[in-house]
Design a protein around this motif. Structure first.
Motif, PDB file in Angstrom:
ATOM      1  N   MET A   1       0.709  -1.165  -0.342  1.00 58.24           N
ATOM      2  CA  MET A   1      -0.035   0.074   0.105  1.00 58.24           C
ATOM      3  C   MET A   1       0.949   1.324  -0.012  1.00 58.24           C
ATOM      4  O   MET A   1       1.854   1.425   0.691  1.00 58.24           O
ATOM      5  N   THR A   2       0.856   2.102  -1.022  1.00 54.31           N
ATOM      6  CA  THR A   2       1.476   3.403  -0.970  1.00 54.31           C
ATOM      7  C   THR A   2       0.881   4.369   0.046  1.00 54.31           C
ATOM      8  O   THR A   2      -0.214   4.188   0.392  1.00 54.31           O
ATOM      9  N   LYS A   3       1.540   5.405  -0.014  1.00 58.93           N
ATOM     10  CA  LYS A   3       1.064   6.491   0.778  1.00 58.93           C
ATOM     11  C   LYS A   3      -0.194   6.925   0.447  1.00 58.93           C
ATOM     12  O   LYS A   3      -1.063   7.542   1.115  1.00 58.93           O
ATOM     13  N   LYS A   4      -0.047   7.276  -0.915  1.00 59.36           N
ATOM     14  CA  LYS A   4      -1.456   7.760  -1.606  1.00 59.36           C
ATOM     15  C   LYS A   4      -2.698   6.852  -1.397  1.00 59.36           C
ATOM     16  O   LYS A   4      -3.554   7.513  -0.943  1.00 59.36           O
ATOM     17  N   GLU A   5      -2.380   5.645  -1.313  1.00 59.67           N
ATOM     18  CA  GLU A   5      -3.423   4.509  -1.065  1.00 59.67           C
ATOM     19  C   GLU A   5      -4.064   4.867   0.551  1.00 59.67           C
ATOM     20  O   GLU A   5      -5.117   4.761   0.790  1.00 59.67           O
ATOM     21  N   GLU A   8      -5.922   7.988   0.711  1.00 61.88           N
ATOM     22  CA  GLU A   8      -7.351   7.639   0.226  1.00 61.88           C
ATOM     23  C   GLU A   8      -8.188   6.886   1.077  1.00 61.88           C
ATOM     24  O   GLU A   8      -9.342   7.141   1.299  1.00 61.88           O
ATOM     25  N   ALA A   9      -7.739   5.677   1.633  1.00 66.09           N
ATOM     26  CA  ALA A   9      -8.205   5.152   2.710  1.00 66.09           C
ATOM     27  C   ALA A   9      -8.692   5.660   3.943  1.00 66.09           C
ATOM     28  O   ALA A   9      -9.985   5.534   4.366  1.00 66.09           O
ATOM     29  N   SER A  12     -11.413   8.241   3.046  1.00 63.00           N
ATOM     30  CA  SER A  12     -12.664   7.715   3.068  1.00 63.00           C
ATOM     31  C   SER A  12     -13.374   7.320   4.395  1.00 63.00           C
ATOM     32  O   SER A  12     -14.586   7.624   4.451  1.00 63.00           O
ATOM     33  N   GLN A  18      -8.554  14.264   1.397  1.00 62.59           N
ATOM     34  CA  GLN A  18      -7.149  13.716   1.152  1.00 62.59           C
ATOM     35  C   GLN A  18      -5.986  14.821   1.901  1.00 62.59           C
ATOM     36  O   GLN A  18      -5.223  14.361   2.587  1.00 62.59           O
TER      37      GLN A  18
END
Length: 93
Positions: A1-5, A8-9, A12, A18
């Protein structure tokens, strides 16, 4: 899992932007690293404990030459997973 993911999680799940998730994650990282660097433990229930661990000086070997060399004492970050985290990863819960 990247920082961006991760952002996003977080955004959400918490129903925030974000940008706010990025600020929250940055604050968490800064708090944990700063506290551990001072030598204190950080415990996050359900996740685990972050702590500073000291490694003693020792004699090692240069892999290229086989020559003995001294490795200086150092401090490293350590993490011990909480029981709930271990159980979830192993599929027991």
């Amino acid at each position: 899992m990247t920082k961006k993911e991760i952002l996003e999680a977080m955004a959400s799940a918490a129903n925030i932007s974000q940008a706010d998730a990025d600020k929250a994650l940055g604050a968490l990282i800064d708090s944990v690293t700063g506290t551990v660097a001072k030598g204190d433990k950080v415990t996050v229930p359900g996740l685990g404990t972050f702590e500073k661990r000291d490694r003693a000086a020792r004699t090692g070997r240069n892999p290229a030459t086989g020559e003995a060399m001294e490795i200086a004492a150092t401090s490293v970050p350590g993490f011990k997973a909480a029981a709930q985290f271990k159980a979830k990863v192993s599929g027991k819960k």
